[in-house]
Scaffold this active site. Structure first.
Site, short mmCIF file in Angstrom:
data_model
loop_
_atom_site.label_atom_id
_atom_site.label_comp_id
_atom_site.label_asym_id
_atom_site.label_seq_id
_atom_site.Cartn_x
_atom_site.Cartn_y
_atom_site.Cartn_z
N SER A 3 -6.99 5.83 3.52
CA SER A 3 -7.01 4.89 2.39
C SER A 3 -7.42 3.50 2.87
CB SER A 3 -5.64 4.79 1.73
OG SER A 3 -5.41 5.86 0.85
N ASP A 28 -0.07 10.72 -4.70
CA ASP A 28 1.02 11.40 -4.01
C ASP A 28 1.25 12.66 -4.85
OD1 ASP A 28 3.16 10.72 -1.75
OD2 ASP A 28 4.30 11.65 -3.34
N LYS A 47 5.55 1.98 -2.88
CA LYS A 47 5.45 3.30 -3.50
C LYS A 47 5.72 3.12 -4.98
CE LYS A 47 4.76 7.56 -2.17
NZ LYS A 47 4.08 8.02 -0.94
N LYS A 64 0.85 -1.20 0.00
CA LYS A 64 0.00 0.00 0.00
C LYS A 64 0.87 1.23 0.00
CE LYS A 64 -3.88 2.19 0.17
NZ LYS A 64 -3.40 2.90 -1.07
N1 GLU Z 1 1.05 9.11 -0.72
C1 GLU Z 1 0.47 9.10 0.60
C2 GLU Z 1 1.54 8.82 1.62
O1 GLU Z 1 2.67 9.26 1.46
C3 GLU Z 1 -0.77 8.20 0.69
C4 GLU Z 1 -0.59 6.77 0.34
C5 GLU Z 1 -1.89 5.97 0.28
O2 GLU Z 1 -2.95 6.50 0.57
O3 GLU Z 1 -1.79 4.78 -0.06
O4 GLU Z 1 1.34 8.21 2.64
#
Ligand code: GLU
Length: 449
Positions: free
Chosen positions: A381, A169, A129, A93
């Site tokens: 999320s 992101d 990521k 995730k």
């Molecule tokens: N990009 C966001 C973070 O850095 C959210 C990631 C998500 O919701 O999966 O945590």
């Protein structure tokens, strides 16, 4: 930098050797290992079973070509990434970042941080990521759509609600998630809502997801201030950035009685002593997709714009770096301290350089690392995934209440862990240790895989 624990030093050196020229990844690993000395001293089974070596090595790294055709008919090539770092606690995730600075090292640092952040939320989610060096700036709507479709045409085979669940992101918001989800649905012929988060409210999204990272960071600040019998009421706040995190941090600060007097983008910053006009900022950034300089122009005499410069020069009680990595250095930290700043909380991922963190901590400033303070986004999320799995949707109030409970939980876990390890008030150590132990215990239970 302090000397690393003797058991951890060779592990760090091996990370450097194996991942040359990935500075941000080295920085993120180093920062976690710096906290783990007392943990491995107390629990030798973590090092015996090579848990730390394994945690530093992604389970899977996917790099792919993303070809697309621009509006002039020319073929463009970008590079796509997905680093599936750790799935001990749940499906991979983490968000997708579209920005020209993206490379493998950046995605690995973000994926590594995500493991511990996701663990801290207490939700069943692993860490990952992804993204691309695609620059959305100046692209037309159709170019964005074609790029997203091409990106998903390769990535879909690696995803699934039980496998890997991306979100947004930097450079990836509701619009991009829509195009990505549309292409996934078309290729797989499945309305698999739980495969992406950050979706729109009419097609499987969750209330509060858009607001969650910014709101969550401010809830975290509120909890930190509470430990000093203070609140946000009447506080002057500076936020860097003016994207999704910044906008909703500003909104929540305002709701809790503080005033955000400055925000920024990569070109400069705006100071608005009466408080940033949120409705105008949303219109400029979310609807018109313009710059902070356009905000200043539209606001007229009330605001002034500084081209270039450092937003941290604006005096404040609370600073929320919410733009990007390494945007607040030791010099900025000294400025904040001498201006009387009492709290710094990271809305972005790793925005504060290690020497800046040291300056702040030595001056007694309450400092919250991103993996704790900005975990509200990914936590919500996980709430979106929960709603998708049960084909349900919750009210704004209920979801926000869950978010605020989660942030309080993360705060308390960090604070208690710091206390337990003899460094009360050190949220960096608290977050790293609390985040690590949960993942490490799960990895031990699952065997050598
Ligand atoms: N990009 C966001 C973070 O850095 C959210 C990631 C998500 O919701 O999966 O945590």
């Amino acid at each position: 930098m302090p000397q690393l624990d003797e058991k951890l030093d060779p592990i760090y050196r091996e990370v450097l050797r194996r991942n040359p020229a990935e500075e941000e990844f080295h920085q993120a690993v180093r920062e976690v290992l710096d906290s783990l000395g007392p943990v491995v001293a107390k629990n030798p089974h973590y090092t015996d079973a090579a848990v730390i070596e394994r945690i530093c090595e992604p389970e899977r790294q996917i790099i792919f070509r993303v070809p697309w055709v621009d509006d002039s008919g020319a073929v463009q090539i970008n590079r796509g990434f997905r680093v599936e770092f750790n799935s001990a606690l749940g499906p991979y995730k983490g968000g997708l970042r579209f920005h020209p600075s993206v490379n493998l090292g950046i995605i690995k640092f973000l994926g590594f941080e995500q493991i511990f952040k996701n663990s801290l939320t207490g939700m069943p989610i692993g860490g990952a990521k992804g993204g691309s060096d695609f620059d959305p700036k100046g692209k037309s709507e159709l170019e964005i759509m074609r790029f997203c479709q091409s990106f998903m045409t390769e990535l879909y085979r690696h995803l699934g609600e039980y496998t890997d669940v991306p979100a947004g992101d930097i450079g990836v918001g509701g619009r991009e998630i829509g195009y990505l989800f549309g292409q996934y649905k078309r290729i797989t012929n499945r309305y698999e809502s739980g495969v992406l988060t950050g979706k729109g409210l009419t097609w499987g999204g969750s209330q509060v997801r858009r607001e969650a990272t910014g709101y969550g960071a401010v809830f975290f600040v509120d909890e930190m201030l509470r430990t000093r019998h203070q609140s946000l009421e009447g506080k002057r706040v500076v936020v860097s950035g003016s994207g999704n995190v910044a906008i909703y941090a500003i909104e929540k600060v305002r709701q809790l009685g503080g005033t955000v007097v400055a925000c920024s983008d990569s070109d400069g910053y705006v100071v608005d002593e009466k408080g940033i006009d949120l409705e105008l900022l949303k219109e400029i950034k979310e609807v018109r997709r313009e710059r902070v300089s356009d905000y200043a122009e539209a606001r007229g005499h009330d605001a002034h714009y500084v081209q270039g410069g450092r937003v941290w020069d604006v005096p404040c009680d609370v600073a929320l770096p919410s733009a990007t990595q390494n945007e607040l250095n030791a010099h900025d930290a000294k400025t904040l301290v001498s201006n009387g700043c009492v709290v710094v909380a990271e809305g972005a991922n790793m925005p504060t350089t290690p020497d800046a963190v040291q300056v702040l901590q030595e001056a007694g400033v309450l400092f919250a690392p991103g993996k704790a303070a900005n975990a509200g986004g990914v936590a919500t999320s996980a709430l979106e995934m929960q709603q998708n799995a049960s084909r349900d949707s919750w009210s704004f109030e209920h979801t926000e209440e869950r978010l605020s409970e989660i942030m309080r939980g993360i705060h308390d876990r960090c604070a208690e862990t710091a206390e337990e390890y003899g460094v009360p008030g050190n949220y960096v150590v608290g977050a790293n240790i609390a985040g690590f132990i949960q993942v490490a215990d799960a990895m031990l239970a699952l065997g050598v895989i």
